[in-house]
Design a protein around this motif. Structure first.
Motif, PDB file in Angstrom:
ATOM      1  N   ASN A 112       2.000 -10.041  -1.505  1.00 19.95           N
ATOM      2  CA  ASN A 112       3.297  -9.356  -1.417  1.00 19.95           C
ATOM      3  C   ASN A 112       3.991  -9.213  -2.764  1.00 19.95           C
ATOM      4  O   ASN A 112       5.125  -8.719  -2.830  1.00 19.95           O
ATOM      5  CB  ASN A 112       4.208 -10.109  -0.435  1.00 19.95           C
ATOM      6  CG  ASN A 112       3.651 -10.114   0.969  1.00 19.95           C
ATOM      7  OD1 ASN A 112       3.124  -9.119   1.451  1.00 19.95           O
ATOM      8  ND2 ASN A 112       3.749 -11.265   1.643  1.00 19.95           N
ATOM      9  N   LYS A 113       3.310  -9.652  -3.817  1.00 24.34           N
ATOM     10  CA  LYS A 113       3.894  -9.553  -5.163  1.00 24.34           C
ATOM     11  C   LYS A 113       2.802  -9.144  -6.149  1.00 24.34           C
ATOM     12  O   LYS A 113       2.498  -9.853  -7.104  1.00 24.34           O
ATOM     13  CB  LYS A 113       4.522 -10.891  -5.568  1.00 24.34           C
ATOM     14  CG  LYS A 113       5.638 -11.360  -4.640  1.00 24.34           C
ATOM     15  CD  LYS A 113       6.230 -12.680  -5.113  1.00 24.34           C
ATOM     16  CE  LYS A 113       6.954 -12.514  -6.429  1.00 24.34           C
ATOM     17  NZ  LYS A 113       7.624 -13.753  -6.864  1.00 24.34           N
ATOM     18  N   ASP A 152       2.572  -6.979  -8.465  1.00 23.71           N
ATOM     19  CA  ASP A 152       2.908  -6.721  -9.862  1.00 23.71           C
ATOM     20  C   ASP A 152       3.308  -7.978 -10.624  1.00 23.71           C
ATOM     21  O   ASP A 152       3.547  -7.920 -11.829  1.00 23.71           O
ATOM     22  CB  ASP A 152       4.050  -5.698  -9.946  1.00 23.71           C
ATOM     23  CG  ASP A 152       3.608  -4.301  -9.531  1.00 23.71           C
ATOM     24  OD1 ASP A 152       2.408  -4.009  -9.674  1.00 23.71           O
ATOM     25  OD2 ASP A 152       4.456  -3.518  -9.065  1.00 23.71           O
ATOM     26  N   SER A 153       3.372  -9.103  -9.931  1.00 21.74           N
ATOM     27  CA  SER A 153       3.816 -10.340 -10.583  1.00 21.74           C
ATOM     28  C   SER A 153       2.826 -10.826 -11.634  1.00 21.74           C
ATOM     29  O   SER A 153       3.178 -11.626 -12.493  1.00 21.74           O
ATOM     30  CB  SER A 153       4.056 -11.435  -9.550  1.00 21.74           C
ATOM     31  OG  SER A 153       2.850 -11.779  -8.880  1.00 21.74           O
ATOM     32  N   TYR A 154       1.584 -10.319 -11.559  1.00 21.09           N
ATOM     33  CA  TYR A 154       0.578 -10.746 -12.546  1.00 21.09           C
ATOM     34  C   TYR A 154       1.017 -10.409 -13.963  1.00 21.09           C
ATOM     35  O   TYR A 154       0.680 -11.123 -14.922  1.00 21.09           O
ATOM     36  CB  TYR A 154      -0.775 -10.100 -12.233  1.00 21.09           C
ATOM     37  CG  TYR A 154      -0.903  -8.660 -12.641  1.00 21.09           C
ATOM     38  CD1 TYR A 154      -1.403  -8.303 -13.897  1.00 21.09           C
ATOM     39  CD2 TYR A 154      -0.531  -7.626 -11.778  1.00 21.09           C
ATOM     40  CE1 TYR A 154      -1.520  -6.978 -14.272  1.00 21.09           C
ATOM     41  CE2 TYR A 154      -0.645  -6.306 -12.143  1.00 21.09           C
ATOM     42  CZ  TYR A 154      -1.146  -5.977 -13.389  1.00 21.09           C
ATOM     43  OH  TYR A 154      -1.254  -4.657 -13.756  1.00 21.09           O
ATOM     44  N   LYS A 155       1.793  -9.334 -14.118  1.00 24.43           N
ATOM     45  CA  LYS A 155       2.243  -8.923 -15.454  1.00 24.43           C
ATOM     46  C   LYS A 155       3.177  -9.966 -16.050  1.00 24.43           C
ATOM     47  O   LYS A 155       3.073 -10.305 -17.240  1.00 24.43           O
ATOM     48  CB  LYS A 155       2.944  -7.570 -15.365  1.00 24.43           C
ATOM     49  CG  LYS A 155       2.072  -6.445 -14.837  1.00 24.43           C
ATOM     50  CD  LYS A 155       2.866  -5.155 -14.680  1.00 24.43           C
ATOM     51  CE  LYS A 155       2.011  -4.049 -14.080  1.00 24.43           C
ATOM     52  NZ  LYS A 155       2.787  -2.792 -13.864  1.00 24.43           N
ATOM     53  N   MET A 193      -4.867  -8.004 -15.312  1.00 27.79           N
ATOM     54  CA  MET A 193      -5.173  -7.111 -14.200  1.00 27.79           C
ATOM     55  C   MET A 193      -5.138  -7.868 -12.883  1.00 27.79           C
ATOM     56  O   MET A 193      -5.468  -9.043 -12.824  1.00 27.79           O
ATOM     57  CB  MET A 193      -6.569  -6.475 -14.398  1.00 27.79           C
ATOM     58  CG  MET A 193      -6.961  -5.461 -13.357  1.00 27.79           C
ATOM     59  SD  MET A 193      -8.588  -4.705 -13.741  1.00 27.79           S
ATOM     60  CE  MET A 193      -8.772  -3.624 -12.316  1.00 27.79           C
ATOM     61  N   TYR A 194      -4.708  -7.161 -11.841  1.00 21.57           N
ATOM     62  CA  TYR A 194      -4.751  -7.704 -10.490  1.00 21.57           C
ATOM     63  C   TYR A 194      -5.927  -7.077  -9.751  1.00 21.57           C
ATOM     64  O   TYR A 194      -6.073  -5.850  -9.732  1.00 21.57           O
ATOM     65  CB  TYR A 194      -3.442  -7.393  -9.749  1.00 21.57           C
ATOM     66  CG  TYR A 194      -3.512  -7.603  -8.255  1.00 21.57           C
ATOM     67  CD1 TYR A 194      -3.533  -8.893  -7.716  1.00 21.57           C
ATOM     68  CD2 TYR A 194      -3.559  -6.518  -7.381  1.00 21.57           C
ATOM     69  CE1 TYR A 194      -3.599  -9.092  -6.348  1.00 21.57           C
ATOM     70  CE2 TYR A 194      -3.619  -6.711  -6.005  1.00 21.57           C
ATOM     71  CZ  TYR A 194      -3.636  -7.985  -5.497  1.00 21.57           C
ATOM     72  OH  TYR A 194      -3.712  -8.183  -4.144  1.00 21.57           O
ATOM     73  N   LEU A 195      -6.774  -7.922  -9.177  1.00 20.75           N
ATOM     74  CA  LEU A 195      -7.927  -7.443  -8.419  1.00 20.75           C
ATOM     75  C   LEU A 195      -7.630  -7.547  -6.932  1.00 20.75           C
ATOM     76  O   LEU A 195      -7.374  -8.634  -6.423  1.00 20.75           O
ATOM     77  CB  LEU A 195      -9.177  -8.267  -8.754  1.00 20.75           C
ATOM     78  CG  LEU A 195      -9.683  -8.220 -10.189  1.00 20.75           C
ATOM     79  CD1 LEU A 195     -10.898  -9.137 -10.343  1.00 20.75           C
ATOM     80  CD2 LEU A 195     -10.046  -6.797 -10.599  1.00 20.75           C
ATOM     81  N   ASN A 196      -7.684  -6.422  -6.255  1.00 22.98           N
ATOM     82  CA  ASN A 196      -7.395  -6.398  -4.830  1.00 22.98           C
ATOM     83  C   ASN A 196      -8.651  -6.312  -3.984  1.00 22.98           C
ATOM     84  O   ASN A 196      -8.694  -6.817  -2.866  1.00 22.98           O
ATOM     85  CB  ASN A 196      -6.466  -5.226  -4.504  1.00 22.98           C
ATOM     86  CG  ASN A 196      -6.032  -5.213  -3.067  1.00 22.98           C
ATOM     87  OD1 ASN A 196      -5.636  -6.238  -2.520  1.00 22.98           O
ATOM     88  ND2 ASN A 196      -6.121  -4.048  -2.426  1.00 22.98           N
TER      89      ASN A 196
END
Length: 220
Positions: free
Chosen positions: A187-188, A190-193, A199-202
């Motif tokens: 649910n977050k 963009d928090s990886y930035k 990068m966020y891996l989905n």
């Protein structure tokens, strides 16, 4: 696919490791399902479909037994992961990735599946596993060469330790790319930035897209 899922879930509820394992391996061997579909549409969903009992300790028992059975299945799928990599994707990168979980993160099956996804996508993939102490990983990082570090976080409360780990890793080698994923980011995304990750891996497609950016891709 629904019949596959329901039959497999029945074996899990029976806690019948042998039947669950043989059922999956037969489907893989007969090419009725591929590794990515197996992991994302069968194994992952069944990890969370556990009945809650009045006795909490019994629920923990059921959850642990189920996780153990699924772990056995994943490990036995490794030869098919290699075959699928060579026959279906036919790519290889001169890149190495370590897949870890932050300190106190005990749920590692997601990380284990992601390790196989990286293998399918042609990476030299190292599975480190659950509850990786940052200090010990930093010590190893000084002795091995890595291009990527993938951090799998299931528990939201472990994001603080994840942030700390990322900062320490970057202080050692700012050229390493940090990839994050797991239910804690659901649910977050963009928090990886803010955490300093790259990068966020989905899903598996994100790993394939990552490979398209690498300039050293060669045929196997």
């Amino acid at each position: 696919m629904n019949d596959f899922y329901n039959n497999f879930l029945t074996y899990l509820e029976m806690e019948n490791r042998e039947r669950a394992l043989n059922y999956v391996l037969e489907k893989i061997k007969n090419k009725e399902i591929d590794i990515v579909s197996l992991y994302t549409k069968i194994l992952s969903p069944t990890l969370y479909e556990v009945d809650f009992w009045e006795d909490e300790s019994y629920h923990v028992w059921k959850e642990h037994v189920r996780s153990s059975i699924i772990r056995t299945i994943i490990e036995n799928c490794y030869p098919y992961v290699i075959k699928e990599r060579d026959n279906k994707y036919n790519i290889k990168h001169n890149k190495r990735v370590a897949v870890i979980c932050p300190k106190e993160e005990q749920h590692e099956l997601g990380a284990r599946m992601v390790t196989d996804f990286f293998i399918l996508a042609g990476y030299d993939s190292i599975f480190v596993g659950a509850n990786t102490p940052t200090s010990e990983f930093i010590s190893a990082l000084k002795k091995i060469e890595l291009d990527y570090i993938a951090i799998s976080v299931s528990n939201y409360y472990n994001l603080v330790d994840t942030h700390r780990a990322i900062q320490k890793i970057k202080s050692i080698d700012e050229n390493i790319k940090i990839l994050v994923g797991g239910n804690a980011f659901k649910n977050k995304k963009d928090s990886y930035k803010d955490m300093g990750a790259d990068m966020y891996l989905n899903n598996f497609s994100d790993i394939l897209s990552l490979g398209e950016e690498d300039s050293h891709e060669i045929s196997i």
